[in-house]
Scaffold this motif. Sequence first.
Motif, PDB file in Angstrom:
ATOM      1  N   PRO A 560      -5.709   6.965 -12.355  1.00 55.33           N
ATOM      2  CA  PRO A 560      -6.024   6.870 -10.726  1.00 55.33           C
ATOM      3  C   PRO A 560      -5.924   5.505 -10.219  1.00 55.33           C
ATOM      4  O   PRO A 560      -6.405   4.589 -11.165  1.00 55.33           O
ATOM      5  N   GLY A 630      -9.768  12.033  -0.525  1.00 50.20           N
ATOM      6  CA  GLY A 630     -10.514  12.928  -0.942  1.00 50.20           C
ATOM      7  C   GLY A 630     -10.926  14.042   0.150  1.00 50.20           C
ATOM      8  O   GLY A 630     -11.763  14.681  -0.062  1.00 50.20           O
ATOM      9  N   ASP A 691     -13.035   4.476  -6.931  1.00 49.86           N
ATOM     10  CA  ASP A 691     -11.938   5.379  -6.601  1.00 49.86           C
ATOM     11  C   ASP A 691     -12.804   6.404  -5.687  1.00 49.86           C
ATOM     12  O   ASP A 691     -13.854   7.102  -6.238  1.00 49.86           O
ATOM     13  N   ASP A 693     -11.557   9.116  -4.255  1.00 47.92           N
ATOM     14  CA  ASP A 693     -11.491  10.573  -4.648  1.00 47.92           C
ATOM     15  C   ASP A 693     -12.189  11.115  -5.453  1.00 47.92           C
ATOM     16  O   ASP A 693     -12.594  12.193  -5.338  1.00 47.92           O
ATOM     17  N   ARG A 694     -12.511  10.412  -6.582  1.00 48.45           N
ATOM     18  CA  ARG A 694     -13.470  10.968  -7.791  1.00 48.45           C
ATOM     19  C   ARG A 694     -14.755  10.456  -7.377  1.00 48.45           C
ATOM     20  O   ARG A 694     -15.888  10.839  -8.309  1.00 48.45           O
ATOM     21  N   ALA A 696     -16.006   7.461  -8.278  1.00 42.15           N
ATOM     22  CA  ALA A 696     -16.172   6.912  -9.587  1.00 42.15           C
ATOM     23  C   ALA A 696     -16.369   5.272  -9.044  1.00 42.15           C
ATOM     24  O   ALA A 696     -15.221   4.908  -8.430  1.00 42.15           O
TER      25      ALA A 696
END
Length: 714
Positions: A560, A630, A691, A693-694, A696
């Motif tokens: 990613p 996300g 990140d 989306d995750r 993280a």
Amino acid sequence: MLKAGLFRAPPPIGSAVRPAIGHRIAARLEAWLEAERDQVALWLPVALGGGIALWLVLPDRNGWFAALALLAGIALCGVALGVGRRAGRLLLVGALAAIAGLLLVWARADWVAAPRIDRPVVTEVAGRIEAVERMPARELTRLTIAPDAGLLLPHRIRLNVDQADLERPVAAGGRIRVRARLMPPAPPAVPGAYDFARAAWFQGIGATGKALDPPRIVPAGDGRGPLDWLADRRARLSEHIEARVTGMSAGGIAASLATGDQGAIAEEDVEALRRSGLAHLLSVSGLHVSAVVGGVLLLALRLLALSPALALRAPLLLIAAGAGALAGIAYTLLSGAQVPTIRSCVAALLVLAGIAMGREALTLRLVATGALVVLLFWPEALAGPSFQLSFAAVTALVATLDHPRVAAFAARRDEGMAARFGRGLAVLLLSGLVIEVALAPIALFHFHKSGFYGALANMVAIPLTTFVIMPLEALALLLDIAGIGAPAWWLVSQALALLLWIARTVAAAPGAVAMLPTMAWGAFALMAAGGLWLALWRTRARRWGLLPVAAGALWALLSPTPDLLVTGDGRHVAFVLGDGRVALLRDRAGDYIRGVLGEAAGVDAEALPVDALMQARCSADLCITDIQRGGRRWRILATRSPYRLDWTRLSRACAAADIAISERRLPRGCTPRWLKIDRPLLARTGGLAIDLDRGAVDSVAAAVGRHPWSTFRM
């Protein structure tokens, strides 16, 4: 009466089958290793390097001791299999070599430990100049200084001095006194960036900085050592070459071919050479050492053969090989004796020894011996791109040319000139393609970019450099002794202009560069292991190496892209827009920071100011940006000035934001919904890659771990 025991229960189904299957597998493994017996020794430097890599990748002592225990268990498995078997010996020796590599780099890291500063300071620096690196393209001179003991400074510091502040050229061995601003060696700015702190640790550099005033320099007297004298000759030779060649970058390339000094090459031309796959021409390595050694050997052989008496009575090949060896050693010393040059010189000396003994000159055993020598003396070199690129290129080339089909196609035969030329061109193109494929994962891992047209560019650039530029430059230097080298220097200038034109044209071609964000260690390790499996074995089993190569490539491609990048000082924030663009919080970010953030994001386009985004609301002190990721909208608040803000407004803005970022300590009342990134947090984590989306967050501190050069308070 029948004796008891004549009628026994039959053995369980499969009890006899399992040993039979095990024996067949063991027999096939032994037969395969027997067929590969000449290749097994090539894996010794790989195992040594694997142990070094484990120490570099694993974060702390717990991981290192766990790796030692695992390797010891593998060695015991080898003993259990039996040292009389090839498989047992392979496991035992490989595990012991990996243990040796891990302990070797660990011991070297402790051995080279030296004091370093822990915060920026402005202080008086006085000491001896150990090394001088001229950088005319940046109007700087970089000095490595050993400060006087009473100053309570690190044993070695690196200092940049403006060229305009120097009254005369600086030579190693002199003394300097200057007021300077010193900084600790910098860790990676963001995850995946270059770790200068690690390189400085192994070089013994405890501080870097910039001179604030014109320095007072006392030149060295007659008491200079041989290394200082050699460094002075090297600098003078670079200046002489740069003055003779038309064009700064052309002169800088000419100087780099002779002395390894790249400081006079303009940054835009360095980038063009990188993008076109020709940057390897700048560092003195295998190509240059081979050209010098081979040229001297051939010239000495031809000259000696002119004497009938010598031709009949003297071992001309041995004498010529000795002349080539002396030339290679002299060239290595003159060019600064960097690790790639030393590696190339060692390999060249081994080739000469093989020629003198009538053996095959260029083999994978030779490459493995060179790698083993470098890793034993400089185990930390494994982490550097120079070591990886040079050995990957040579290994891929030798393995390709050693393949039976390629060797049969490239073999000399009785044919016309056109067919011979076409055959040589095909082999050259194949070699270039193989080298490009071998180097692409390394370039993407370290630099986040790789050129697509490097094979085509190298088809012209390598012969041009090897057979035209370097011989003409040597001729020009020789003619300069008599003061008649101007015509030869003009030819050198024209050839270098052609080389630069090739680099600029290829670099500007559409789709010339592939970009990739930070690659995971695991993906790189899979591709490296698969590539070695393909190159070092000879039987059909080598094809199994395609599986880890494909798996690593897929992992890298699916990695990613971070949505936010925050540098370790908190001053610079990059918003990755997802459409091939990056927006920066501070439009005045320097070229270095722009390059680091763009490469970590896998973006080649020019960065935008965050103010240009419609969803950004910015003032001189504060910026609020909304990003859709996300399936939800993320609000990021970032300060971009050192001035204090109204506490009530800041607290209200923090409460409405998901992430708050600042280069200074944010007040306790600033409580964003998810993440608060300020000076206390960054002191523990270093630069961050986020990140959304995750959800993280990757940090520099997690990658550096507790290695000796780490400065993070984890």
